[in-house]
Write an enzyme that holds these catalytic residues in place. Structure first.
Site, PDB file in Angstrom:
ATOM      1  N   GLY A  94       0.795  -1.231   0.000  1.00 38.84           N
ATOM      2  CA  GLY A  94       0.000   0.000   0.000  1.00 38.84           C
ATOM      3  C   GLY A  94       0.819   1.268   0.000  1.00 38.84           C
ATOM      4  N   GLU A 157       3.697 -11.727  -4.933  1.00 39.80           N
ATOM      5  CA  GLU A 157       4.358 -11.734  -6.235  1.00 39.80           C
ATOM      6  C   GLU A 157       3.990 -12.975  -7.046  1.00 39.80           C
ATOM      7  OE1 GLU A 157       6.463  -9.114  -3.501  1.00 39.80           O
ATOM      8  OE2 GLU A 157       6.396 -11.288  -3.384  1.00 39.80           O
TER       9      GLU A 157
END
Length: 190
Positions: A94, A157
């Site tokens: 974030g 990821e």
């Protein structure tokens, strides 16, 4: 080699199960929104840091194989963004100061911005025109609660890699291209 008591196949099943659980939590319109933004863009610039940066480079390469004008931020040949362009940046936790700065630069130049994040309420996504939420554990959120088998928050990821590959398939279909057309754009300088 798998560690004692953790056969590789069992570890793989757990990792795949974790990835599947993240995809089950992704909003139904997420892929469509991302595809629509990409197809509207005149030029696309991709950015991320660390392992997220590697996934953003993978996305950029797929977009290039689709014949789109896509570039990695930081490459010497990346052109400036302006009106009609799209910056796609990754900020799993974030917040990354570089993502915040680049989103500001892109907006100032008139480009649209998209932030891919596990934390859609974070400071970087809150600045973006479009937020793509991939609700996976990141390195910033791998303490407390049940931890992913994958180390250091790399579940995020791993999800990005699969998600971006799926996005490329959807874009290929939306643009009426074949896998051979994508392959024809692959470099011959290897």
């Amino acid at each position: 080699m798998a560690s004692e008591g953790h056969p590789l196949q069992a570890m793989a099943r757990q990792a795949l199960s974790e990835i599947d659980a993240v995809f089950a939590a992704v909003a139904a319109d997420t892929a469509g929104r991302m595809c629509d933004e990409i197809l509207k863009a005149r030029r696309i610039a991709c950015y991320g840091v660390g392992r997220e940066g590697l996934m953003m480079k993978a996305l950029c390469m797929l977009l290039m194989h689709l014949g789109l004008d896509a570039h990695v931020v930081g490459d010497m040949t990346t052109p400036p963004v302006s009106k009609g362009d799209l910056l796609i940046a990754s900020a799993g936790p974030g917040f990354f100061s570089t993502v915040m700065a680049l989103v500001g630069v892109a907006h100032e130049a008139g480009a649209r911005t998209m932030v891919v994040s596990a934390q859609p309420e974070g400071p970087a996504p809150s600045l973006a025109d479009v937020v793509i939420e991939l609700p996976a554990q990141t390195m910033a959120s791998d303490r407390g609660g049940p931890a992913s088998l994958l180390p250091m928050g790399s579940l995020y990821e791993a999800v990005q890699l699969v998600f971006f590959d799926l996005i490329s398939i959807l874009l290929r279909e939306k643009t009426g291209q074949s896998p051979d057309q994508m392959r024809a754009r692959h470099t011959n300088l290897e």
